[in-house]
Design a protein around this motif. Structure first.
Motif, PDB file in Angstrom:
ATOM      1  N   ASN A 242       1.549  -2.554  -2.097  1.00  0.00           N
ATOM      2  CA  ASN A 242       1.734  -1.800  -0.866  1.00  0.00           C
ATOM      3  C   ASN A 242       0.391  -1.240  -0.389  1.00  0.00           C
ATOM      4  O   ASN A 242      -0.010  -0.135  -0.745  1.00  0.00           O
ATOM      5  N   ALA A 243      -0.274  -2.005   0.435  1.00  0.00           N
ATOM      6  CA  ALA A 243      -1.620  -1.617   0.901  1.00  0.00           C
ATOM      7  C   ALA A 243      -1.595  -0.373   1.777  1.00  0.00           C
ATOM      8  O   ALA A 243      -2.634   0.269   1.985  1.00  0.00           O
ATOM      9  N   ASN A 244      -0.419  -0.001   2.313  1.00  0.00           N
ATOM     10  CA  ASN A 244      -0.311   1.171   3.178  1.00  0.00           C
ATOM     11  C   ASN A 244      -0.149   2.477   2.411  1.00  0.00           C
ATOM     12  O   ASN A 244      -0.154   3.558   3.008  1.00  0.00           O
ATOM     13  N   LEU A 245       0.016   2.397   1.104  1.00  0.00           N
ATOM     14  CA  LEU A 245       0.299   3.587   0.309  1.00  0.00           C
ATOM     15  C   LEU A 245      -0.943   4.473   0.168  1.00  0.00           C
ATOM     16  O   LEU A 245      -2.023   3.991  -0.159  1.00  0.00           O
ATOM     17  N   LYS A 246      -0.763   5.771   0.414  1.00  0.00           N
ATOM     18  CA  LYS A 246      -1.878   6.705   0.229  1.00  0.00           C
ATOM     19  C   LYS A 246      -1.341   8.049  -0.245  1.00  0.00           C
ATOM     20  O   LYS A 246      -0.148   8.340  -0.115  1.00  0.00           O
ATOM     21  N   ILE A 247      -2.223   8.841  -0.797  1.00  0.00           N
ATOM     22  CA  ILE A 247      -1.846  10.198  -1.215  1.00  0.00           C
ATOM     23  C   ILE A 247      -1.685  11.054   0.032  1.00  0.00           C
ATOM     24  O   ILE A 247      -2.619  11.235   0.802  1.00  0.00           O
ATOM     25  N   GLU A 248      -0.498  11.568   0.237  1.00  0.00           N
ATOM     26  CA  GLU A 248      -0.241  12.449   1.374  1.00  0.00           C
ATOM     27  C   GLU A 248      -0.758  13.855   1.069  1.00  0.00           C
ATOM     28  O   GLU A 248      -1.391  14.496   1.913  1.00  0.00           O
ATOM     29  N   GLY A 249      -0.448  14.336  -0.133  1.00  0.00           N
ATOM     30  CA  GLY A 249      -0.906  15.668  -0.482  1.00  0.00           C
ATOM     31  C   GLY A 249      -0.498  16.075  -1.883  1.00  0.00           C
ATOM     32  O   GLY A 249       0.442  15.526  -2.459  1.00  0.00           O
TER      33      GLY A 249
ATOM     34  N   MET B 198       9.263   4.729  14.000  1.00  0.00           N
ATOM     35  CA  MET B 198       9.612   4.394  12.625  1.00  0.00           C
ATOM     36  C   MET B 198       9.385   5.598  11.720  1.00  0.00           C
ATOM     37  O   MET B 198       8.475   6.393  11.951  1.00  0.00           O
ATOM     38  N   ALA B 199      10.222   5.728  10.697  1.00  0.00           N
ATOM     39  CA  ALA B 199      10.168   6.899   9.826  1.00  0.00           C
ATOM     40  C   ALA B 199       8.893   6.941   8.989  1.00  0.00           C
ATOM     41  O   ALA B 199       8.355   5.907   8.598  1.00  0.00           O
ATOM     42  N   LYS B 200       8.423   8.140   8.733  1.00  0.00           N
ATOM     43  CA  LYS B 200       7.401   8.367   7.717  1.00  0.00           C
ATOM     44  C   LYS B 200       8.135   8.421   6.377  1.00  0.00           C
ATOM     45  O   LYS B 200       9.061   9.218   6.207  1.00  0.00           O
ATOM     46  N   ILE B 201       7.766   7.548   5.446  1.00  0.00           N
ATOM     47  CA  ILE B 201       8.456   7.475   4.150  1.00  0.00           C
ATOM     48  C   ILE B 201       7.573   8.089   3.078  1.00  0.00           C
ATOM     49  O   ILE B 201       6.449   7.628   2.849  1.00  0.00           O
ATOM     50  N   LEU B 202       8.067   9.135   2.441  1.00  0.00           N
ATOM     51  CA  LEU B 202       7.290   9.896   1.473  1.00  0.00           C
ATOM     52  C   LEU B 202       7.957   9.853   0.102  1.00  0.00           C
ATOM     53  O   LEU B 202       9.119  10.246  -0.037  1.00  0.00           O
ATOM     54  N   ALA B 203       7.241   9.360  -0.890  1.00  0.00           N
ATOM     55  CA  ALA B 203       7.719   9.399  -2.275  1.00  0.00           C
ATOM     56  C   ALA B 203       7.194  10.676  -2.920  1.00  0.00           C
ATOM     57  O   ALA B 203       5.999  10.955  -2.873  1.00  0.00           O
ATOM     58  N   VAL B 204       8.101  11.453  -3.481  1.00  0.00           N
ATOM     59  CA  VAL B 204       7.714  12.677  -4.182  1.00  0.00           C
ATOM     60  C   VAL B 204       7.776  12.369  -5.668  1.00  0.00           C
ATOM     61  O   VAL B 204       8.846  12.129  -6.225  1.00  0.00           O
ATOM     62  N   THR B 205       6.612  12.327  -6.307  1.00  0.00           N
ATOM     63  CA  THR B 205       6.581  11.831  -7.674  1.00  0.00           C
ATOM     64  C   THR B 205       5.557  12.552  -8.533  1.00  0.00           C
ATOM     65  O   THR B 205       4.540  13.047  -8.048  1.00  0.00           O
ATOM     66  N   ASN B 206       5.882  12.611  -9.804  1.00  0.00           N
ATOM     67  CA  ASN B 206       4.948  13.042 -10.835  1.00  0.00           C
ATOM     68  C   ASN B 206       5.528  12.531 -12.151  1.00  0.00           C
ATOM     69  O   ASN B 206       6.711  12.726 -12.415  1.00  0.00           O
ATOM     70  N   GLN B 207       4.724  11.855 -12.952  1.00  0.00           N
ATOM     71  CA  GLN B 207       5.236  11.299 -14.196  1.00  0.00           C
ATOM     72  C   GLN B 207       5.555  12.381 -15.220  1.00  0.00           C
ATOM     73  O   GLN B 207       6.190  12.113 -16.222  1.00  0.00           O
ATOM     74  N   LYS B 208       5.135  13.600 -14.928  1.00  0.00           N
ATOM     75  CA  LYS B 208       5.466  14.744 -15.775  1.00  0.00           C
ATOM     76  C   LYS B 208       6.732  15.400 -15.221  1.00  0.00           C
ATOM     77  O   LYS B 208       6.851  15.613 -14.020  1.00  0.00           O
TER      78      LYS B 208
ATOM     79  N   ASN C  49       4.895   5.137   2.538  1.00  0.00           N
ATOM     80  CA  ASN C  49       3.524   5.081   3.062  1.00  0.00           C
ATOM     81  C   ASN C  49       2.741   6.341   2.722  1.00  0.00           C
ATOM     82  O   ASN C  49       1.578   6.474   3.069  1.00  0.00           O
ATOM     83  N   GLY C  50       3.390   7.263   2.016  1.00  0.00           N
ATOM     84  CA  GLY C  50       2.697   8.463   1.555  1.00  0.00           C
ATOM     85  C   GLY C  50       3.300   8.967   0.262  1.00  0.00           C
ATOM     86  O   GLY C  50       4.484   8.766   0.005  1.00  0.00           O
ATOM     87  N   VAL C  51       2.477   9.614  -0.559  1.00  0.00           N
ATOM     88  CA  VAL C  51       2.938  10.184  -1.823  1.00  0.00           C
ATOM     89  C   VAL C  51       2.636  11.676  -1.832  1.00  0.00           C
ATOM     90  O   VAL C  51       1.509  12.093  -1.566  1.00  0.00           O
ATOM     91  N   ILE C  52       3.650  12.467  -2.120  1.00  0.00           N
ATOM     92  CA  ILE C  52       3.466  13.900  -2.343  1.00  0.00           C
ATOM     93  C   ILE C  52       3.569  14.139  -3.848  1.00  0.00           C
ATOM     94  O   ILE C  52       4.535  13.697  -4.487  1.00  0.00           O
TER      95      ILE C  52
END
Length: 262
Positions: A173-180, A1-11, A142-145
């Motif tokens: 989403n209990a699986n969500l964590k900071i990737e980096g 299954m794919a690693k799904i990464l959200a790339v986000t910053n409110q700025k 499942n990860g946030v950059i």
């Protein structure tokens, strides 16, 4: 299954879209199968991938509103080598429409679940604000950059973003964590950049990627040609930095490639 990464910053203006397009292309260069999801109504990731946002027959808007399956809206980025779920101005309307739809926070998650097995990585380019589109991205990932410039207001905005991610993790989403955390547009000649960088490392430790993305004219030029830096000038410092980031990510977390373990 794919690693799904959200790339986000409110700025805004922190190199978020640049990171999405160039990281996607760099992961493709390492033989990974990649889908880039453009979730920003500006459609900059779509244009930066060499796809005309004005000429789309279907987009992520149609997917979120249930008019199309994700697989029917995909296009290929010829310059980047990855699949793209594109966006244009239609997506602005989705923000309002989603409020009236069932499971409004999980629309993207459900849509990606049907196609995730085709990919090693799915990268989501989020809009620079906390709206229903960003919530959908964080609910699906499942990860946030977090790309960020090492400047005066960076840490202040980071605190608000981390609070948001914690709330999404608790409620949706209990699986969500900071990737980096990724330092972008980095200029080591300024004392402020070095000071903020040190604060980040002291506070977040190994959550801060060792790779830093420098200020680089080739990175800035490449989107106007519809290319990632790797296709535009593979020897540029920007292209080399994103390849290094892809390598660092793979070393941190990846299982062997399917064909290697077969």
């Amino acid at each position: 299954m794919a690693k799904i990464l959200a790339v986000t910053n409110q700025k805004g203006g922190v190199g978020k879209t640049t990171t999405c397009v160039n990281l996607a292309a760099s992961l493709v260069a390492t033989k990974r199968r990649v889908l880039l999801v453009d979730l920003d109504p500006q459609g900059n990731a779509t244009m930066g991938s060499g796809v005309n946002k004005q000429a789309l027959s279907a987009s992520v808007y149609d997917v979120l509103t249930g008019q199309k399956e994700a697989v029917d809206a995909l296009v290929k980025s010829e310059s980047g080598g990855f699949d793209l779920l594109p966006a244009n101005g239609d997506l602005t309307a989705a923000e309002v429409q989603l409020l009236e739809l069932p499971n409004k926070e999980k629309r993207l998650s459900y849509a990606l679940a049907k196609t995730a097995s085709k990919y090693d990585y799915i990268i989501i380019d989020c809009p620079p604000s906390l709206n229903m589109l960003t919530v959908n991205a964080l609910a699906a990932a499942n990860g946030v950059i977090i790309p960020m410039q090492c400047e005066y207001y960076a840490l202040e905005g980071l605190t608000a973003l981390l609070d948001t991610i914690q709330r999404i993790s608790r409620v949706l989403n209990a699986n969500l964590k900071i990737e980096g955390l990724l330092r972008t547009m980095y200029d080591p000649r300024t004392s402020l950049a070095n000071e903020v960088s040190s604060q980040l490392v002291n506070h977040f430790g190994d959550k801060v990627y060792r790779t830093v993305i420098p200020r680089n004219i080739r990175l800035a030029e490449a989107p106007s040609f519809g290319m990632p830096a790797l296709a535009y000038d593979k020897a540029s410092r920007g292209a080399v930095a994103y390849l290094a980031l892809a390598g660092e990510m793979l070393r941190r977390q990846e299982t062997p490639l399917k064909q290697e373990s077969a």
